[in-house]
Enzyme design. Structure first.
Site, PDB file in Angstrom:
ATOM      1  CB  THR A  16      -0.914  -0.018   1.244  1.00 36.82           C
ATOM      2  OG1 THR A  16      -1.635  -1.237   1.235  1.00 36.82           O
ATOM      3  CG2 THR A  16      -1.868   1.138   1.251  1.00 36.82           C
TER       4      THR A  16
ATOM      5  N   GLY B 246      -2.161  -0.764   7.090  1.00 37.41           N
ATOM      6  CA  GLY B 246      -3.275  -1.592   7.537  1.00 37.41           C
ATOM      7  C   GLY B 246      -4.070  -0.917   8.632  1.00 37.41           C
TER       8      GLY B 246
HETATM    9  O1  DON Z   1      -7.677  -0.840   2.999  1.00 39.10           O
HETATM   10  C1  DON Z   1      -7.049  -1.231   3.985  1.00 39.10           C
HETATM   11  O2  DON Z   1      -7.320  -0.880   5.123  1.00 39.10           O
HETATM   12  C2  DON Z   1      -5.890  -2.179   3.779  1.00 39.10           C
HETATM   13  N1  DON Z   1      -6.073  -2.878   2.530  1.00 39.10           N
HETATM   14  C3  DON Z   1      -4.601  -1.389   3.798  1.00 39.10           C
HETATM   15  C4  DON Z   1      -3.401  -2.281   3.694  1.00 39.10           C
HETATM   16  C5  DON Z   1      -2.114  -1.603   3.975  1.00 39.10           C
HETATM   17  O3  DON Z   1      -2.052  -0.453   4.339  1.00 39.10           O
HETATM   18  C6  DON Z   1      -0.901  -2.436   3.879  1.00 39.10           C
HETATM   19  N2  DON Z   1       0.265  -1.633   4.136  1.00 39.10           N
HETATM   20  N3  DON Z   1       1.218  -1.753   4.744  1.00 39.10           N
END
Ligand code: DON
Length: 303
Positions: free
Chosen positions: A104, A197
């Site tokens: 992300t 996340g």
């Molecule tokens: O939309 C979300 O909350 C997750 N798919 C975000 C994932 C994410 O930030 C991974 N990064 N390190």
């Protein structure tokens, strides 16, 4: 130092080890003293993991010589060498080159006309579904994990979610992405966001509090260590230096369960007009950007 270039690894690995070792007083420690031998062994261990992971025939592979020979890189290796304890080879991974995020990514942008953009886009896990759409090179995400696949069962980020986010046809998974623009008198003054996340939400919260309530400048606000609580698991993850030892004790006495830091977020933030909100403009500058140092990549740049 002139030595053998790839396809020999000799020259570069000798120089990498020398760069590491020049930070230690080898002569003062004495020839073959235990301490100096320890440092030499650790320099070898770290340089060889790079050798065995990165180097090959330059007609076939791009050897990252600039990075392996960089003094700053050697300094980072020294920082992880424990002066009193032998490293464990299987726990040592090759140094990863600074690169774009592979799951992300967030970027924040402002322009001279007062526009602001805050974008977080997600593949979810590393390289998403690890599948590319045919003939495009575009990686597909694995966002299905953001849904409640089974009530009471934590997802990849440990989130224990309910029925509202259950999988259903045509439904979109509940995200934690929080690209944010803070405005004052109708004008954007602060742009912020991050991957990470479930920790996206608390990291953005911290940064807003740091800027708005605590008056930090944009880089201080991004750098300041954070803590994160997400209901379940019932633990508050605390970054190193986020709280003092006595604060930790008081909180523990209050019944808080404090845990270890989790993988880092990567904030990208901009304050418009001054380094801190409502602060004084410096010269003709108008935008103040901060890139989170935690992931060793990214840049705050203007033109
Ligand atoms: O939309 C979300 O909350 C997750 N798919 C975000 C994932 C994410 O930030 C991974 N990064 N390190």
């Amino acid at each position: 130092m002139v030595s053998a270039p790839p396809p020999s690894s000799g020259g570069v690995i000798i120089c990498e080890m020398l760069n590491i070792l020049e930070g230690y007083p080898l002569k003062d420690l004495g020839f073959r003293s235990a301490q100096s031998v320890h440092y030499q062994i650790e320099a070898m261990r770290h340089a060889y993991v790079d050798r065995n992971s990165y180097l090959g025939d330059p007609d076939f592979v791009k050897n990252p010589l600039d990075r392996l020979l960089d003094k700053g890189y050697a300094e980072k290796i020294r920082a992880v060498i424990d002066p009193k304890k032998a490293g464990v080879s299987k726990d040592i991974k090759p140094g990863v080159a600074p690169h774009e995020g592979s799951n992300t990514t967030h970027y924040s942008i402002t322009d001279q006309w007062g526009n602001a953009v805050s974008v977080t886009y997600t593949l979810n896990d590393w390289f998403g579904a690890k599948v590319t759409a045919d003939k495009t090179g575009v990686l597909l995400n694995n966002e299905m994990d953001d849904f409640t696949s089974k009530i009471g069962v934590p997802n990849m980020y440990g989130l224990v979610q309910g029925e509202a986010n259950a999988i259903a046809p045509g439904k979109r998974p509940l995200s934690s992405m929080s690209p944010t623009i803070v405005s004052k008198d109708g004008k954007p003054v602060f742009v912020v966001g991050t991957p990470g996340g479930s920790r996206i939400i608390t990291a953005v919260l911290h940064t807003i509090l740091n800027v708005v309530d605590y008056g930090m400048n944009v880089q201080e606000a991004v750098d300041a260590p954070r803590f994160h609580q997400q209901w379940l698991p019932d633990v508050t993850n605390v970054e190193t230096f986020a709280i003092s030892p006595d604060t930790r004790k008081i909180l523990t006495d209050m019944g808080h369960n404090l845990g270890v830091p989790q993988p880092a977020n990567h904030l990208a933030a901009i304050i418009v007009g001054a380094p801190s909100l409502g602060g004084k403009q410096v010269g003709a500058n108008r935008f103040y950007g901060a890139n989170d140092p935690r992931r060793n990549t990214g840049l705050a740049a203007g033109y």
